[in-house]
Write an enzyme that holds these catalytic residues in place. Structure first.
Site, mmCIF file in Angstrom:
data_model
loop_
_atom_site.group_PDB
_atom_site.id
_atom_site.type_symbol
_atom_site.label_atom_id
_atom_site.label_comp_id
_atom_site.label_asym_id
_atom_site.label_seq_id
_atom_site.Cartn_x
_atom_site.Cartn_y
_atom_site.Cartn_z
ATOM 1 N N HIS A 236 32.418 5.972 5.239
ATOM 2 C CA HIS A 236 31.714 5.134 4.150
ATOM 3 C C HIS A 236 32.687 3.771 4.338
ATOM 4 O O HIS A 236 33.626 3.665 3.768
ATOM 5 C CB HIS A 236 31.785 5.736 2.706
ATOM 6 C CG HIS A 236 31.436 4.827 1.596
ATOM 7 N ND1 HIS A 236 30.765 5.403 0.633
ATOM 8 C CD2 HIS A 236 31.341 3.308 1.447
ATOM 9 C CE1 HIS A 236 30.146 4.455 -0.227
ATOM 10 N NE2 HIS A 236 30.478 3.175 0.309
ATOM 11 N N HIS B 171 31.690 -0.746 4.157
ATOM 12 C CA HIS B 171 30.782 -2.078 4.155
ATOM 13 C C HIS B 171 31.263 -2.933 5.125
ATOM 14 O O HIS B 171 32.775 -3.311 4.889
ATOM 15 C CB HIS B 171 31.079 -2.562 2.691
ATOM 16 C CG HIS B 171 30.384 -1.652 1.684
ATOM 17 N ND1 HIS B 171 29.097 -1.619 1.288
ATOM 18 C CD2 HIS B 171 31.324 -0.557 0.927
ATOM 19 C CE1 HIS B 171 29.075 -0.547 0.195
ATOM 20 N NE2 HIS B 171 30.218 0.157 0.147
ATOM 21 N N LEU B 172 30.520 -3.224 6.112
ATOM 22 C CA LEU B 172 30.728 -4.118 7.119
ATOM 23 C C LEU B 172 30.228 -5.353 6.861
ATOM 24 O O LEU B 172 30.740 -6.524 7.756
ATOM 25 C CB LEU B 172 30.406 -3.596 8.456
ATOM 26 C CG LEU B 172 31.119 -2.239 8.937
ATOM 27 C CD1 LEU B 172 30.613 -1.850 10.206
ATOM 28 C CD2 LEU B 172 32.719 -2.539 9.202
ATOM 29 N N ARG B 173 29.435 -5.634 6.079
ATOM 30 C CA ARG B 173 28.633 -7.052 5.767
ATOM 31 C C ARG B 173 28.106 -7.256 6.859
ATOM 32 O O ARG B 173 27.682 -6.670 7.712
ATOM 33 C CB ARG B 173 29.876 -7.950 5.209
ATOM 34 C CG ARG B 173 30.772 -7.420 4.099
ATOM 35 C CD ARG B 173 30.150 -6.957 2.962
ATOM 36 N NE ARG B 173 30.991 -6.692 1.698
ATOM 37 C CZ ARG B 173 30.704 -5.835 0.733
ATOM 38 N NH1 ARG B 173 29.543 -5.288 0.865
ATOM 39 N NH2 ARG B 173 31.678 -5.806 -0.290
ATOM 40 N N ASN C 268 24.126 -1.927 1.870
ATOM 41 C CA ASN C 268 23.666 -2.977 1.061
ATOM 42 C C ASN C 268 23.912 -4.406 1.364
ATOM 43 O O ASN C 268 24.727 -5.119 0.780
ATOM 44 C CB ASN C 268 24.597 -2.523 -0.261
ATOM 45 C CG ASN C 268 26.184 -2.600 -0.149
ATOM 46 O OD1 ASN C 268 26.459 -2.327 1.050
ATOM 47 N ND2 ASN C 268 26.882 -2.918 -1.045
ATOM 48 N N LYS D 200 21.184 6.184 1.912
ATOM 49 C CA LYS D 200 22.022 5.924 0.720
ATOM 50 C C LYS D 200 21.248 5.505 -0.472
ATOM 51 O O LYS D 200 20.350 4.849 -0.473
ATOM 52 C CB LYS D 200 22.882 4.656 1.076
ATOM 53 C CG LYS D 200 23.556 4.088 -0.091
ATOM 54 C CD LYS D 200 24.866 4.805 -0.341
ATOM 55 C CE LYS D 200 25.649 4.854 -1.647
ATOM 56 N NZ LYS D 200 27.125 4.025 -1.208
ATOM 57 N N HIS E 9 25.665 7.066 -4.281
ATOM 58 C CA HIS E 9 26.689 6.640 -5.360
ATOM 59 C C HIS E 9 26.465 7.101 -6.569
ATOM 60 O O HIS E 9 25.273 6.885 -7.410
ATOM 61 C CB HIS E 9 26.494 4.816 -5.262
ATOM 62 C CG HIS E 9 27.177 4.042 -6.331
ATOM 63 N ND1 HIS E 9 28.153 3.228 -5.807
ATOM 64 C CD2 HIS E 9 27.190 4.347 -7.533
ATOM 65 C CE1 HIS E 9 29.000 2.903 -6.986
ATOM 66 N NE2 HIS E 9 28.507 3.447 -8.053
ATOM 67 N N HIS F 34 32.770 8.527 -2.499
ATOM 68 C CA HIS F 34 33.974 7.928 -3.540
ATOM 69 C C HIS F 34 34.043 8.447 -4.753
ATOM 70 O O HIS F 34 33.905 7.770 -5.474
ATOM 71 C CB HIS F 34 33.759 6.593 -3.614
ATOM 72 C CG HIS F 34 32.480 5.729 -3.794
ATOM 73 N ND1 HIS F 34 31.492 6.407 -4.548
ATOM 74 C CD2 HIS F 34 31.689 4.783 -3.077
ATOM 75 C CE1 HIS F 34 30.582 5.501 -4.823
ATOM 76 N NE2 HIS F 34 30.734 4.656 -3.896
ATOM 77 N N LEU G 102 34.012 -0.233 -7.859
ATOM 78 C CA LEU G 102 33.106 0.778 -8.314
ATOM 79 C C LEU G 102 32.795 2.053 -7.450
ATOM 80 O O LEU G 102 32.723 1.627 -6.259
ATOM 81 C CB LEU G 102 31.707 -0.007 -8.729
ATOM 82 C CG LEU G 102 31.892 -0.916 -9.772
ATOM 83 C CD1 LEU G 102 30.462 -1.693 -9.924
ATOM 84 C CD2 LEU G 102 32.282 -0.145 -11.242
ATOM 85 N N ASP H 255 35.446 3.361 1.739
ATOM 86 C CA ASP H 255 34.603 2.367 0.838
ATOM 87 C C ASP H 255 35.362 0.964 0.847
ATOM 88 O O ASP H 255 35.188 0.124 -0.138
ATOM 89 C CB ASP H 255 34.451 2.709 -0.785
ATOM 90 C CG ASP H 255 33.641 2.193 -1.373
ATOM 91 O OD1 ASP H 255 32.517 1.429 -0.760
ATOM 92 O OD2 ASP H 255 33.611 2.033 -2.712
ATOM 93 N N HIS I 155 35.567 -8.858 -0.130
ATOM 94 C CA HIS I 155 35.012 -9.953 -0.799
ATOM 95 C C HIS I 155 35.911 -11.091 -0.687
ATOM 96 O O HIS I 155 37.235 -10.936 -0.866
ATOM 97 C CB HIS I 155 34.564 -9.696 -2.612
ATOM 98 C CG HIS I 155 33.598 -8.510 -2.669
ATOM 99 N ND1 HIS I 155 32.185 -8.918 -2.774
ATOM 100 C CD2 HIS I 155 33.763 -7.304 -3.023
ATOM 101 C CE1 HIS I 155 31.597 -7.728 -2.965
ATOM 102 N NE2 HIS I 155 32.461 -6.771 -2.995
ATOM 103 N N ALA J 296 33.045 -6.260 -7.526
ATOM 104 C CA ALA J 296 33.580 -5.158 -7.455
ATOM 105 C C ALA J 296 34.003 -4.556 -5.797
ATOM 106 O O ALA J 296 32.981 -4.742 -5.074
ATOM 107 C CB ALA J 296 32.856 -4.105 -7.910
HETATM 108 C C1 NCD Z 1 30.853 -1.822 -2.924
HETATM 109 C C2 NCD Z 1 30.504 -3.424 -2.398
HETATM 110 O O1 NCD Z 1 31.277 -4.291 -2.813
HETATM 111 O O2 NCD Z 1 29.342 -3.393 -1.514
HETATM 112 N N1 NCD Z 1 31.863 -2.228 -4.134
HETATM 113 C C3 NCD Z 1 32.611 -1.407 -4.361
HETATM 114 O O3 NCD Z 1 33.232 -1.633 -5.434
HETATM 115 N N2 NCD Z 1 32.949 -0.169 -3.888
HETATM 116 C C4 NCD Z 1 29.597 -1.224 -3.347
HETATM 117 C C5 NCD Z 1 29.831 0.141 -3.716
HETATM 118 O O4 NCD Z 1 29.996 0.939 -2.530
HETATM 119 O O5 NCD Z 1 29.754 0.442 -5.011
HETATM 120 ZN ZN ZN Z 2 30.659 1.869 -0.953
#
Ligand code: NCD
Ligand code: ZN
Length: 344
Positions: A14, A16-18, A42, A100, A137, A175, A220, A248, A252, A264
């Protein structure tokens, strides 16, 4: 006492690579440690088509340091009106490893998420038939429900009825943060697994308010009470193949975090494997680390385990206070702290 441990190269189920500059800045932190990663869809706009999935995978590969042997596994973002053909077609073409499910507005970039699970029943039925995993989620979004109860309420009102209707659907409860989720996964059939993050293993909700508001501890699902953290540690180190590694990591910029309405997400990619090693070491469970980090995930997804290995050693390393990336600064998890383990 173990001071050195060689394990099969782990995977991160899991991340997030943006995209864009941020992708280039963050992807190699993950690729340094992990053989594969399940990449969250996302983005803005979210990854909802086979073409978008293929293009995103190409952008990730283009951003990779060729020194690392890393495979991104792409996921499809479920919307109310996504077509079963897009999802199943993407799966059979090898573009989408999983789908997802974000309940609409549950978290960062989830505005296009699903408003009512019944809206996607035809897609979920097709996924069940194809053996395609659903990554969830697991939080309700009703603002009337206390934020600390949203995961437990999700189990009762969404997850349990869903699995009653589709008992063979492969589901990863992403998560997890509560003892309710631990119990649910432990007692469920073998088609249900869960990922656990390093941060939910390491701190409880007090950390978010320690001496003031701590935006870099906000993610989150939000961290819960200590009893829940202890249940997560027990589950992760239990040797049960239901629980596996998923960081996860969710970067940011400092500006987006330190704001009147901060985002988050915790950027734990730089030292993720070392952070997990700390937990397993503290729990005297280093002998169970390989299962959690490298074996149970592929087993759940039906993928081969990695051939390479990594070696961890008890050697202190300092985590920087902040990372100066090309786009903007980011504060990593464990910023300014010393970690006892390093990759050899
Ligand atoms: C994630 C994000 O910033 O994309 N944020 C997080 O707090 N985990 C989104 C997510 O997985 O809920
Ligand atoms: Zn996530």
């Amino acid at each position: 006492m173990t001071d050195r441990l060689t394990i099969t190269r782990p995977d991160d189920w899991h991340v997030h690579l943006r995209d864009g500059v941020m992708l280039k800045d963050v992807v190699n932190y993950t690729a340094r440690q992990f053989g594969r990663a399940i990449v969250m869809p996302n983005l803005t706009p979210p990854v909802t088509t086979i073409t978008a999935g293929r293009d995103y995978r190409a952008r990730i590969i283009a951003a990779l340091d060729p020194a690392f042997d890393f495979t991104p596994l792409i996921t499809c973002y479920l919307t109310d009106d996504i077509a079963p053909d897009e999802v199943i077609g993407g799966h059979s073409e090898g573009v989408f490893t999983a789908c997802k499910l974000y309940p609409a507005n549950a978290t960062t970039n989830s505005a296009h998420g699903v408003t009512n699970i019944k809206n996607i029943y035809p897609v979920l039925e097709a996924m069940q038939k194809a053996g395609m995993p659903l990554l969830v989620h697991g939080e309700v979004t009703d603002s009337q429900i206390d934020i600390f109860d949203r995961e437990a309420v999700f189990i009762e009102t969404i997850m349990t009825p869903l699995l009653r209707d589709m008992p063979e659907l492969k589901v990863v409860f992403e998560h997890i943060t509560t003892s309710e989720a631990v119990d649910f996964v432990r007692e469920a059939d073998a088609n249900i697994g869960a990922t656990i993050t390093p941060h939910h293993l390491e701190f409880n909700r007090n950390a978010i308010f320690q001496g003031g508001i701590r935006p870099h501890k906000y993610c989150l699902p939000i961290a819960k009470r200590e009893t829940h953290r202890l249940a997560l540690r027990k589950a992760a180190t239990s040797g049960s193949s239901r629980f596996f590694l998923g960081t996860d990591t969710a970067p940011h910029t400092v500006a987006a975090k330190e704001s009147a309405c901060g985002c988050a997400g915790i950027f734990n990619a730089p030292h993720a494997i070392e952070a997990y090693a700390k937990v397993f070491d503290e729990e005297n469970a280093m002998d169970r680390f390989e299962g959690f980090a490298s074996l149970f995930g592929p087993q759940f997804y039906g993928l081969p385990i990695n051939e390479a290995t990594i070696t961890l050693e008890r050697k202190a390393q300092n985590v920087p206070d902040r990372l100066n990336l090309s786009g903007a600064d980011i504060i990593p998890f464990h910023a300014g702290e010393t970690l006892a383990w390093s990759i050899a």
